[in-house]
Write a protein that holds these residues in place. Structure first.
Motif, PDB file in Angstrom:
ATOM      1  N   LYS A 182      29.148  66.764  58.700  1.00 41.01           N
ATOM      2  CA  LYS A 182      30.412  66.236  59.240  1.00 41.01           C
ATOM      3  C   LYS A 182      30.969  67.168  60.322  1.00 41.01           C
ATOM      4  O   LYS A 182      31.399  66.711  61.381  1.00 41.01           O
ATOM      5  CB  LYS A 182      31.452  66.044  58.129  1.00 41.01           C
ATOM      6  N   SER A 213      34.824  62.683  47.692  1.00 36.06           N
ATOM      7  CA  SER A 213      35.485  61.580  48.389  1.00 36.06           C
ATOM      8  C   SER A 213      37.002  61.581  48.190  1.00 36.06           C
ATOM      9  O   SER A 213      37.710  60.771  48.800  1.00 36.06           O
ATOM     10  CB  SER A 213      34.897  60.240  47.952  1.00 36.06           C
ATOM     11  N   GLU A 273      39.982  62.205  52.374  1.00 38.89           N
ATOM     12  CA  GLU A 273      39.769  60.974  53.144  1.00 38.89           C
ATOM     13  C   GLU A 273      38.677  61.111  54.200  1.00 38.89           C
ATOM     14  O   GLU A 273      38.018  60.131  54.533  1.00 38.89           O
ATOM     15  CB  GLU A 273      41.069  60.483  53.762  1.00 38.89           C
ATOM     16  N   TRP A 274      38.454  62.309  54.730  1.00 39.04           N
ATOM     17  CA  TRP A 274      37.394  62.513  55.722  1.00 39.04           C
ATOM     18  C   TRP A 274      36.017  62.309  55.090  1.00 39.04           C
ATOM     19  O   TRP A 274      35.061  61.967  55.760  1.00 39.04           O
ATOM     20  CB  TRP A 274      37.522  63.901  56.330  1.00 39.04           C
ATOM     21  N   PHE A 275      35.923  62.509  53.802  1.00 41.31           N
ATOM     22  CA  PHE A 275      34.661  62.393  53.082  1.00 41.31           C
ATOM     23  C   PHE A 275      34.601  61.130  52.233  1.00 41.31           C
ATOM     24  O   PHE A 275      33.842  61.046  51.277  1.00 41.31           O
ATOM     25  CB  PHE A 275      34.443  63.620  52.193  1.00 41.31           C
ATOM     26  N   GLY A 276      35.399  60.137  52.582  1.00 41.20           N
ATOM     27  CA  GLY A 276      35.495  58.910  51.805  1.00 41.20           C
ATOM     28  C   GLY A 276      34.183  58.178  51.623  1.00 41.20           C
ATOM     29  O   GLY A 276      33.997  57.477  50.632  1.00 41.20           O
ATOM     30  N   ASP A 277      33.237  58.356  52.555  1.00 43.18           N
ATOM     31  CA  ASP A 277      31.960  57.655  52.442  1.00 43.18           C
ATOM     32  C   ASP A 277      30.892  58.476  51.715  1.00 43.18           C
ATOM     33  O   ASP A 277      29.757  58.047  51.620  1.00 43.18           O
ATOM     34  CB  ASP A 277      31.454  57.225  53.821  1.00 43.18           C
ATOM     35  N   PHE A 278      31.279  59.634  51.178  1.00 42.05           N
ATOM     36  CA  PHE A 278      30.303  60.449  50.450  1.00 42.05           C
ATOM     37  C   PHE A 278      30.037  59.833  49.084  1.00 42.05           C
ATOM     38  O   PHE A 278      30.941  59.487  48.349  1.00 42.05           O
ATOM     39  CB  PHE A 278      30.795  61.878  50.238  1.00 42.05           C
ATOM     40  N   SER A 279      28.790  59.700  48.789  1.00 41.69           N
ATOM     41  CA  SER A 279      28.386  59.348  47.424  1.00 41.69           C
ATOM     42  C   SER A 279      27.062  60.048  47.188  1.00 41.69           C
ATOM     43  O   SER A 279      26.210  60.115  48.066  1.00 41.69           O
ATOM     44  CB  SER A 279      28.247  57.838  47.249  1.00 41.69           C
ATOM     45  N   TYR A 319      26.451  67.560  53.257  1.00 38.63           N
ATOM     46  CA  TYR A 319      27.275  66.493  53.813  1.00 38.63           C
ATOM     47  C   TYR A 319      28.438  67.072  54.637  1.00 38.63           C
ATOM     48  O   TYR A 319      28.690  66.634  55.758  1.00 38.63           O
ATOM     49  CB  TYR A 319      27.803  65.613  52.674  1.00 38.63           C
TER      50      TYR A 319
END
Length: 174
Positions: free
Chosen positions: A104, A73, A76-82, A100
């Motif tokens: 994307k 995360s 910023e493109w992967f900010g919702d990765f958890s 993931y």
């Protein structure tokens, strides 16, 4: 100029998600975002409208080494990765991150041209993974040629290649 092109192989380093580079103007850019923007520009270019794209996500081994130290995360493109659950195993988290990132890019590709993106991973220090990637590419091209020739009398509705991005058979599962 591109009339005999059958496929575009686009390579993105999985370990670039937290790395930056500077433009000639001095502005700093995230390498993963720069790769995404370049990919988007190529896919959108009229010369590649009907060309098959294969995305090689490279340096999976480098991702395994850094994923527990630096969260995906960070980009910023992967900010919702958890991660779905805590990992004591770098490989499990790296696999989740790889999947993931692949999704994307698949979503981006589909939003631009409405087609499926073929995805494969390679390891930077493993010659065999590169050989497997090119074997996969040859299979994709063969399938694409046979599909276009309608060798198997397959239409898009009957295809075993899912239209669901999340269930894609093109994302390599280990």
């Amino acid at each position: 100029m591109f009339e005999d092109v059958w496929a575009v192989i686009f390579c993105v380093s999985l370990s670039d998600y937290n790395e930056t580079w500077s433009h000639g103007t001095g502005s700093v850019c995230n390498k993963m975002l720069a790769s995404r923007d370049m990919f988007e520009n190529l896919v959108s270019h009229p010369s590649f409208r009907d060309i098959t794209f294969v995305l090689l996500l490279t340096k999976y081994d480098a991702l395994e080494e850094k994923i527990n130290l630096i969260p995906l995360s960070t980009c910023e493109w992967f900010g919702d990765f958890s991660s779905l659950k805590p990992h004591h195993n770098q490989q499990a988290l790296a696999q989740q991150a790889y999947y993931y990132v692949a999704v994307k890019f698949k979503e981006l590709y589909y939003s631009i041209c409405g087609r499926k993106l073929f995805v494969w991973q390679t390891r930077g220090r493993d010659r065999r993974s590169i050989d497997e990637a090119f074997k996969y590419l040859r299979e994709v091209l063969k399938w694409d040629e046979e599909k276009n020739d309608n060798t198997y009398d397959v239409n898009d509705e009957d295809s075993f290649y899912s239209t669901e991005l999340s269930s894609s058979p093109f994302i390599r599962q280990e």
